[in-house]
Design a protein around this motif. Sequence first.
Motif, PDB file in Angstrom:
ATOM      1  N   GLN A  87       0.831  -1.204   0.000  1.00 22.54           N
ATOM      2  CA  GLN A  87       0.000   0.000   0.000  1.00 22.54           C
ATOM      3  C   GLN A  87       0.868   1.258   0.000  1.00 22.54           C
ATOM      4  O   GLN A  87       0.620   2.196  -0.759  1.00 22.54           O
ATOM      5  N   LEU A  88       1.864   1.258   0.847  1.00 18.78           N
ATOM      6  CA  LEU A  88       2.728   2.436   0.947  1.00 18.78           C
ATOM      7  C   LEU A  88       3.527   2.638  -0.342  1.00 18.78           C
ATOM      8  O   LEU A  88       3.731   3.765  -0.786  1.00 18.78           O
ATOM      9  N   TYR A  89       3.945   1.539  -0.952  1.00 15.74           N
ATOM     10  CA  TYR A  89       4.650   1.626  -2.225  1.00 15.74           C
ATOM     11  C   TYR A  89       3.776   2.307  -3.277  1.00 15.74           C
ATOM     12  O   TYR A  89       4.254   3.163  -4.033  1.00 15.74           O
ATOM     13  N   LEU A  90       2.505   1.956  -3.322  1.00 20.23           N
ATOM     14  CA  LEU A  90       1.609   2.572  -4.304  1.00 20.23           C
ATOM     15  C   LEU A  90       1.420   4.061  -4.033  1.00 20.23           C
ATOM     16  O   LEU A  90       1.200   4.842  -4.961  1.00 20.23           O
ATOM     17  N   VAL A  91       1.518   4.459  -2.782  1.00 18.43           N
ATOM     18  CA  VAL A  91       1.358   5.871  -2.441  1.00 18.43           C
ATOM     19  C   VAL A  91       2.620   6.666  -2.779  1.00 18.43           C
ATOM     20  O   VAL A  91       2.544   7.736  -3.372  1.00 18.43           O
ATOM     21  N   ILE A  92       3.802   6.133  -2.409  1.00 17.88           N
ATOM     22  CA  ILE A  92       5.023   6.926  -2.563  1.00 17.88           C
ATOM     23  C   ILE A  92       5.852   6.548  -3.779  1.00 17.88           C
ATOM     24  O   ILE A  92       6.735   7.299  -4.172  1.00 17.88           O
ATOM     25  N   GLY A  93       5.593   5.369  -4.371  1.00 18.29           N
ATOM     26  CA  GLY A  93       6.278   4.989  -5.597  1.00 18.29           C
ATOM     27  C   GLY A  93       7.718   4.554  -5.442  1.00 18.29           C
ATOM     28  O   GLY A  93       8.454   4.507  -6.419  1.00 18.29           O
ATOM     29  N   ASP A  94       8.147   4.235  -4.241  1.00 17.19           N
ATOM     30  CA  ASP A  94       9.536   3.833  -3.996  1.00 17.19           C
ATOM     31  C   ASP A  94       9.510   2.637  -3.045  1.00 17.19           C
ATOM     32  O   ASP A  94       9.254   2.794  -1.853  1.00 17.19           O
ATOM     33  N   LEU A  95       9.767   1.449  -3.593  1.00 21.37           N
ATOM     34  CA  LEU A  95       9.661   0.231  -2.790  1.00 21.37           C
ATOM     35  C   LEU A  95      10.639   0.199  -1.609  1.00 21.37           C
ATOM     36  O   LEU A  95      10.222  -0.068  -0.480  1.00 21.37           O
TER      37      LEU A  95
END
Length: 170
Positions: A21-29
């Motif tokens: 979820q956080l990856y989809l928000v910030i775009g940085d795995l």
Amino acid sequence: MASPSEFDEVYAATAPRLIGQLYLVIGDLPEAQDCVQEAYARAWTRWDRLTRDGADPVGWVKTTAYRLAISRWRHYTAGLRAMARHGVPPDLPPPSADAIAVRDALAVLPKGMRAALVLYYLGGLRVAEVAEALEIPQGTVKARLARGRAALAGLLADPAGTEGWEMTHA
């Protein structure tokens, strides 16, 4: 009191989804992974409070992870703004062979001794200021400096290279 296995179960069941979820928000795995890991590390220190009376700690962890991501993003964008205002910092020359030798020698020393040496000699602090920064007595600082100088003299290839390491800031 919650057990470590309860924490492990919650972590295993929720961390991958939260990272996604956080990856989809910030775009940085990697950044998403770091924020979630930090949020769970913080949760661990207060796990008993977060799970008191059967409360679900995941909401707290999720909120903390998102806040960490936002905070990091703000720091990152502030850095970009500063770079836009002041330009790209000039390239720095690589460290000298002497600097690398000192770094390697310092790495061998105990952390407290290393901190005293760096703060005093490279940071330019006085003995009293080092003592205050490290929250130790001044006598301990002086002892660490003396022992550290002696240890560095033995570790560095050129014993003459320790000239100038006298205690001049006392």
